[in-house]
Enzyme design. Structure first.
Site, mmCIF file in Angstrom:
data_model
loop_
_atom_site.group_PDB
_atom_site.id
_atom_site.type_symbol
_atom_site.label_atom_id
_atom_site.label_comp_id
_atom_site.label_asym_id
_atom_site.label_seq_id
_atom_site.Cartn_x
_atom_site.Cartn_y
_atom_site.Cartn_z
ATOM 1 N N GLU A 48 -16.903 107.370 -57.004
ATOM 2 C CA GLU A 48 -16.122 108.171 -56.061
ATOM 3 C C GLU A 48 -14.620 107.982 -56.232
ATOM 4 O O GLU A 48 -13.838 108.341 -55.356
ATOM 5 C CB GLU A 48 -16.546 107.828 -54.634
ATOM 6 C CG GLU A 48 -18.008 108.109 -54.343
ATOM 7 C CD GLU A 48 -18.296 109.562 -54.017
ATOM 8 O OE1 GLU A 48 -17.560 110.149 -53.203
ATOM 9 O OE2 GLU A 48 -19.257 110.127 -54.590
ATOM 10 N N CYS A 73 -6.794 110.190 -48.034
ATOM 11 C CA CYS A 73 -7.732 111.016 -48.808
ATOM 12 C C CYS A 73 -7.007 112.062 -49.637
ATOM 13 O O CYS A 73 -7.490 112.484 -50.681
ATOM 14 C CB CYS A 73 -8.710 111.723 -47.867
ATOM 15 S SG CYS A 73 -10.033 110.685 -47.228
ATOM 16 N N HIS A 80 -16.457 105.863 -47.532
ATOM 17 C CA HIS A 80 -15.641 105.286 -48.595
ATOM 18 C C HIS A 80 -14.906 104.059 -48.054
ATOM 19 O O HIS A 80 -14.613 103.980 -46.855
ATOM 20 C CB HIS A 80 -14.582 106.275 -49.108
ATOM 21 C CG HIS A 80 -15.143 107.436 -49.855
ATOM 22 N ND1 HIS A 80 -14.674 108.719 -49.703
ATOM 23 C CD2 HIS A 80 -16.131 107.515 -50.788
ATOM 24 C CE1 HIS A 80 -15.340 109.535 -50.485
ATOM 25 N NE2 HIS A 80 -16.231 108.831 -51.155
#
Length: 437
Positions: free
Chosen positions: A177, A368, A246
């Site tokens: 990721e 993000c 995350h």
């Protein structure tokens, strides 16, 4: 050790014109909460530009990453829909709206997932390394890596300065990721640092972990990192089940500072000890600053709801460290209290709140939206200059958004053939604007 001077650039993802709330990401509670609500792509893109301008004005170097063309009609053809573009989109709308939503997702805006980046001060060949994330956990994100890899090669073309790796194989246990699960700590830009990889573990029950330990180890090998300055740690399973999909939803690091929640890591004591050992291998006299937020001060549910740990930590022009926090953090009492206690203490000198509500409603905060890339002076000269954020580029981008973006979008709109034309025109105009044509 003599190292070339360097700077950390924040590459922010430009929000694409198909920004919508489809709720496609399991484990992302904000995304699920706002599923099927109308979105405002124009406002989302302008909020992203506002954040970039805020950081630019603080003296933080900024750049932009362009979004790929969406809807991704080809993936729908791969899944069995036939005909011209309009027919493919309409058939998907009628027969499999979840696949249409995946093909139309603007999720590339969250560029923390674009890649893992290791600066030349850490790599064995002295070049800056990129590995695009394979994003195997969800269909809508798994279609991004080819476009991401192409964009990174366009922006960083000099093979004497930059090394580009292919995404990892899309296999069980190798889900990657990107930088959302990777943090770099360093005594100073241009100096060797600690590369901190956090993986999902296997003990969560409500949601499936996304990052694999073997994926993190593979990236470290590809980048030629010193094993003694790498740390691998598992997320706390309770955090994953609480919506920490995350690591950057529960911890944030920058330079010598790591801000984390006590529920961030499965083995907190072991993780901190490993970080201290790796830090001791770095040059410099600066001490590692570990800022722990107790669950009693900020319950895990409040941490996830406010996205405190998805704030950015950045270095202002005067050398001070600033927390760039989502506006929601100022509105949530427990989170605001924690921030007030942090600011002015060790490691964090100031806080700036930014409005990125359109992104937050889809589960992505300030951190993000950016990919950190530390570049030497030579590497800055070698990168594509057209994406460097300046007031003049900002003005052009705002005009581009106002020209090409809708102010309202719902799921069925993704099948609108007019939207397909609009997004292609916008995509081509942006490439011209950034000098990528």
């Amino acid at each position: 050790m003599n190292t070339p001077s360097a700077a950390e650039l924040n590459f922010d993802g430009l929000v694409g014109p198909t920004h919508n709330y489809a709720g496609l990401a399991p484990g992302n509670l904000a995304s699920a909460l706002h599923k099927a609500q109308p979105s405002n792509p124009r406002a989302a893109a302008l909020q992203g530009l506002d954040k970039m301008r805020t950081l630019h004005d603080l003296g933080v170097p900024q750049a932009v990453l362009p979004p790929p063309l969406r809807p991704h009609v080809e993936v729908l053809r791969q899944l069995g829909f036939t005909g011209d573009d309009a027919k493919v989109l309409d058939h998907a709308r009628r027969d499999a709206p979840h696949l249409l939503a995946a093909a139309g997702s603007a999720s590339s805006m969250w560029t923390a997932n674009a890649a893992t980046v290791s600066p030349s001060a850490d790599t064995d060949d002295g070049r800056l390394h990129f590995t695009p994330a394979n994003l195997t956990a969800a269909l809508h994100r798994s279609i991004e890596p080819p476009a991401t890899a192409t964009t990174l090669r366009e922006l960083f073309p000099d093979k004497t300065q930059f090394t580009h790796h292919a995404p990892l194989p899309a296999a069980v246990g190798y889900g990657d990721e990107g930088a959302a699960n990777h943090t770099r700590l360093t005594p100073g830009f241009g100096q060797p640092g600690v590369e901190f990889f956090v993986h999902g573990g296997m003990d969560s029950h409500r949601f499936t972990p996304r990052q694999g330990l073997e994926a993190s180890k593979a990236v470290a090998r590809l980048h030629g990192l010193d094993p003694e300055r790498c740390v691998f740690a598992a997320q706390h399973p309770e955090a994953i089940d609480a919506g920490v999909f995350h690591n950057d939803v529960i911890a944030v690091g920058h330079r010598h500072v790591l801000l984390y929640h006590e529920m961030a890591f499965a083995d907190e004591a072991g993780t901190l000890a490993a970080l201290r050992r790796a830090w001791a291998r770095c040059d410099g006299e600066m001490e590692l600053c570990l800022l722990r937020i107790a669950d009693a001060a900020l319950p895990l549910a409040d941490a996830v709801a406010s996205y405190l740990f998805n704030s950015q930590l950045v270095t202002r022009a005067d050398g001070s460290l600033v927390l760039i926090a989502p506006l929601e953090c100022s509105e949530q009492p427990a989170t605001r209290t924690v921030i007030d206690q942090l600011v002015g203490g060790p490691g964090i000198d100031d806080v700036v709140f930014v409005d990125v509500r359109q992104s937050m409603h889809n589960g992505g905060g300030p951190a993000c939206l950016r990919l950190r890339v530390e570049l030497t002076e030579a590497q800055q000269s070698a990168m594509h200059p057209g994406v460097r954020f300046t007031p003049s580029l900002e003005a052009e981008l705002r005009a581009w958004v106002e020209t090409h973006y809708r102010d309202r979008l719902v799921a069925d709109d993704l099948a609108d053939p007019d939207l397909r034309v609009e997004t292609r025109v916008a995509h081509d105009a942006l490439r011209d604007l950034l000098g990528l044509a």
